[in-house]
Design a protein around this motif. Sequence first.
Motif, mmCIF file in Angstrom:
data_model
loop_
_atom_site.group_PDB
_atom_site.id
_atom_site.type_symbol
_atom_site.label_atom_id
_atom_site.label_comp_id
_atom_site.label_asym_id
_atom_site.label_seq_id
_atom_site.Cartn_x
_atom_site.Cartn_y
_atom_site.Cartn_z
ATOM 1 N N TYR A 21 -38.307 -51.084 -24.390
ATOM 2 C CA TYR A 21 -38.735 -49.689 -24.545
ATOM 3 C C TYR A 21 -39.816 -49.316 -23.534
ATOM 4 O O TYR A 21 -39.936 -48.170 -23.146
ATOM 5 C CB TYR A 21 -39.316 -49.437 -25.934
ATOM 6 C CG TYR A 21 -38.332 -49.434 -27.065
ATOM 7 C CD1 TYR A 21 -37.062 -48.895 -26.934
ATOM 8 C CD2 TYR A 21 -38.687 -49.960 -28.294
ATOM 9 C CE1 TYR A 21 -36.172 -48.885 -27.985
ATOM 10 C CE2 TYR A 21 -37.804 -49.951 -29.359
ATOM 11 C CZ TYR A 21 -36.548 -49.413 -29.199
ATOM 12 O OH TYR A 21 -35.682 -49.406 -30.248
ATOM 13 N N PHE A 22 -40.604 -50.282 -23.130
ATOM 14 C CA PHE A 22 -41.815 -50.012 -22.359
ATOM 15 C C PHE A 22 -41.632 -50.078 -20.853
ATOM 16 O O PHE A 22 -42.580 -49.863 -20.103
ATOM 17 C CB PHE A 22 -42.926 -50.960 -22.815
ATOM 18 C CG PHE A 22 -43.261 -50.743 -24.266
ATOM 19 C CD1 PHE A 22 -44.201 -49.804 -24.637
ATOM 20 C CD2 PHE A 22 -42.589 -51.426 -25.261
ATOM 21 C CE1 PHE A 22 -44.488 -49.557 -25.960
ATOM 22 C CE2 PHE A 22 -42.852 -51.195 -26.599
ATOM 23 C CZ PHE A 22 -43.802 -50.255 -26.951
ATOM 24 N N PHE A 23 -40.411 -50.363 -20.410
ATOM 25 C CA PHE A 23 -40.150 -50.467 -18.976
ATOM 26 C C PHE A 23 -38.874 -49.709 -18.620
ATOM 27 O O PHE A 23 -37.974 -49.588 -19.446
ATOM 28 C CB PHE A 23 -40.047 -51.937 -18.562
ATOM 29 C CG PHE A 23 -41.361 -52.650 -18.745
ATOM 30 C CD1 PHE A 23 -42.357 -52.556 -17.785
ATOM 31 C CD2 PHE A 23 -41.619 -53.349 -19.904
ATOM 32 C CE1 PHE A 23 -43.584 -53.164 -17.968
ATOM 33 C CE2 PHE A 23 -42.856 -53.971 -20.104
ATOM 34 C CZ PHE A 23 -43.827 -53.869 -19.133
ATOM 35 N N PRO A 24 -38.789 -49.194 -17.399
ATOM 36 C CA PRO A 24 -37.634 -48.385 -16.996
ATOM 37 C C PRO A 24 -36.316 -49.145 -17.150
ATOM 38 O O PRO A 24 -36.257 -50.354 -16.910
ATOM 39 C CB PRO A 24 -37.902 -48.091 -15.517
ATOM 40 C CG PRO A 24 -39.349 -48.313 -15.321
ATOM 41 C CD PRO A 24 -39.756 -49.348 -16.322
ATOM 42 N N GLU A 29 -28.792 -45.960 -18.909
ATOM 43 C CA GLU A 29 -29.632 -45.453 -19.988
ATOM 44 C C GLU A 29 -30.685 -44.495 -19.430
ATOM 45 O O GLU A 29 -31.258 -44.728 -18.374
ATOM 46 C CB GLU A 29 -30.331 -46.608 -20.700
ATOM 47 C CG GLU A 29 -31.166 -46.163 -21.872
ATOM 48 C CD GLU A 29 -31.898 -47.321 -22.520
ATOM 49 O OE1 GLU A 29 -32.707 -47.052 -23.403
ATOM 50 O OE2 GLU A 29 -31.670 -48.480 -22.137
ATOM 51 N N ARG A 30 -30.917 -43.447 -20.163
ATOM 52 C CA ARG A 30 -31.883 -42.443 -19.691
ATOM 53 C C ARG A 30 -33.309 -42.938 -19.892
ATOM 54 O O ARG A 30 -33.701 -43.357 -20.963
ATOM 55 C CB ARG A 30 -31.675 -41.147 -20.441
ATOM 56 C CG ARG A 30 -30.376 -40.473 -20.063
ATOM 57 C CD ARG A 30 -30.203 -39.215 -20.840
ATOM 58 N NE ARG A 30 -31.425 -38.437 -20.817
ATOM 59 C CZ ARG A 30 -31.505 -37.174 -20.478
ATOM 60 N NH1 ARG A 30 -30.415 -36.558 -20.115
ATOM 61 N NH2 ARG A 30 -32.649 -36.529 -20.508
ATOM 62 N N ARG A 31 -34.083 -42.848 -18.830
ATOM 63 C CA ARG A 31 -35.483 -43.262 -18.865
ATOM 64 C C ARG A 31 -36.275 -42.456 -19.893
ATOM 65 O O ARG A 31 -37.131 -42.977 -20.573
ATOM 66 C CB ARG A 31 -36.097 -43.109 -17.477
ATOM 67 C CG ARG A 31 -37.558 -43.455 -17.424
ATOM 68 C CD ARG A 31 -38.148 -43.158 -16.064
ATOM 69 N NE ARG A 31 -39.561 -43.439 -16.079
ATOM 70 C CZ ARG A 31 -40.164 -44.306 -15.293
ATOM 71 N NH1 ARG A 31 -39.472 -44.969 -14.405
ATOM 72 N NH2 ARG A 31 -41.449 -44.509 -15.380
ATOM 73 N N THR A 32 -35.987 -41.176 -19.990
ATOM 74 C CA THR A 32 -36.761 -40.312 -20.878
ATOM 75 C C THR A 32 -36.632 -40.739 -22.337
ATOM 76 O O THR A 32 -37.603 -40.660 -23.086
ATOM 77 C CB THR A 32 -36.351 -38.830 -20.730
ATOM 78 O OG1 THR A 32 -34.954 -38.707 -20.931
ATOM 79 C CG2 THR A 32 -36.728 -38.297 -19.365
ATOM 80 N N ARG A 34 -36.009 -43.818 -23.485
ATOM 81 C CA ARG A 34 -36.731 -45.075 -23.652
ATOM 82 C C ARG A 34 -38.244 -44.827 -23.639
ATOM 83 O O ARG A 34 -38.987 -45.371 -24.445
ATOM 84 C CB ARG A 34 -36.344 -46.039 -22.532
ATOM 85 C CG ARG A 34 -36.745 -47.458 -22.822
ATOM 86 C CD ARG A 34 -36.363 -48.366 -21.697
ATOM 87 N NE ARG A 34 -35.014 -48.860 -21.825
ATOM 88 C CZ ARG A 34 -34.580 -49.948 -21.212
ATOM 89 N NH1 ARG A 34 -35.382 -50.635 -20.426
ATOM 90 N NH2 ARG A 34 -33.351 -50.357 -21.362
ATOM 91 N N GLU A 35 -38.694 -43.998 -22.727
ATOM 92 C CA GLU A 35 -40.114 -43.693 -22.619
ATOM 93 C C GLU A 35 -40.619 -42.981 -23.883
ATOM 94 O O GLU A 35 -41.714 -43.266 -24.364
ATOM 95 C CB GLU A 35 -40.359 -42.825 -21.390
ATOM 96 C CG GLU A 35 -41.810 -42.629 -21.072
ATOM 97 C CD GLU A 35 -42.014 -41.955 -19.726
ATOM 98 O OE1 GLU A 35 -42.424 -40.775 -19.738
ATOM 99 O OE2 GLU A 35 -41.749 -42.597 -18.696
ATOM 100 N N ALA A 36 -39.824 -42.075 -24.412
ATOM 101 C CA ALA A 36 -40.215 -41.361 -25.638
ATOM 102 C C ALA A 36 -40.380 -42.331 -26.801
ATOM 103 O O ALA A 36 -41.316 -42.196 -27.599
ATOM 104 C CB ALA A 36 -39.181 -40.290 -25.966
ATOM 105 N N GLN A 37 -39.490 -43.302 -26.915
ATOM 106 C CA GLN A 37 -39.599 -44.301 -27.981
ATOM 107 C C GLN A 37 -40.878 -45.121 -27.810
ATOM 108 O O GLN A 37 -41.606 -45.360 -28.780
ATOM 109 C CB GLN A 37 -38.375 -45.223 -27.990
ATOM 110 C CG GLN A 37 -38.435 -46.303 -29.040
ATOM 111 C CD GLN A 37 -38.460 -45.765 -30.456
ATOM 112 O OE1 GLN A 37 -37.979 -44.674 -30.739
ATOM 113 N NE2 GLN A 37 -39.032 -46.525 -31.371
ATOM 114 N N ALA A 38 -41.172 -45.539 -26.611
ATOM 115 C CA ALA A 38 -42.391 -46.315 -26.353
ATOM 116 C C ALA A 38 -43.627 -45.493 -26.695
ATOM 117 O O ALA A 38 -44.562 -45.996 -27.333
ATOM 118 C CB ALA A 38 -42.444 -46.755 -24.894
#
Length: 80
Positions: A21-24, A29-32, A34-38
Amino acid sequence: MATVQLSWAVQAACRDADPNYFFPPDGAERRTEREAQAKRICSQCVVRTDCLELALTRGESYGIWGGLNEVERRSLLRRR
């Protein structure tokens, strides 16, 4: 080489979370997403400030640290 104390890390909200979750992402998979979850995980973290300070001190150039991505951390450093 100096040793960094990370005793606060045992209290981190992310300690049991999927580190991906914390890395691109590597693929489609969309970065946004994953970044939102982190960032949701970080928002509940009692040691968020310690994590962010570690990333700023180390100059971490990838990932979510203390609830901020690399662009947000660079911006914060410029304002300091």
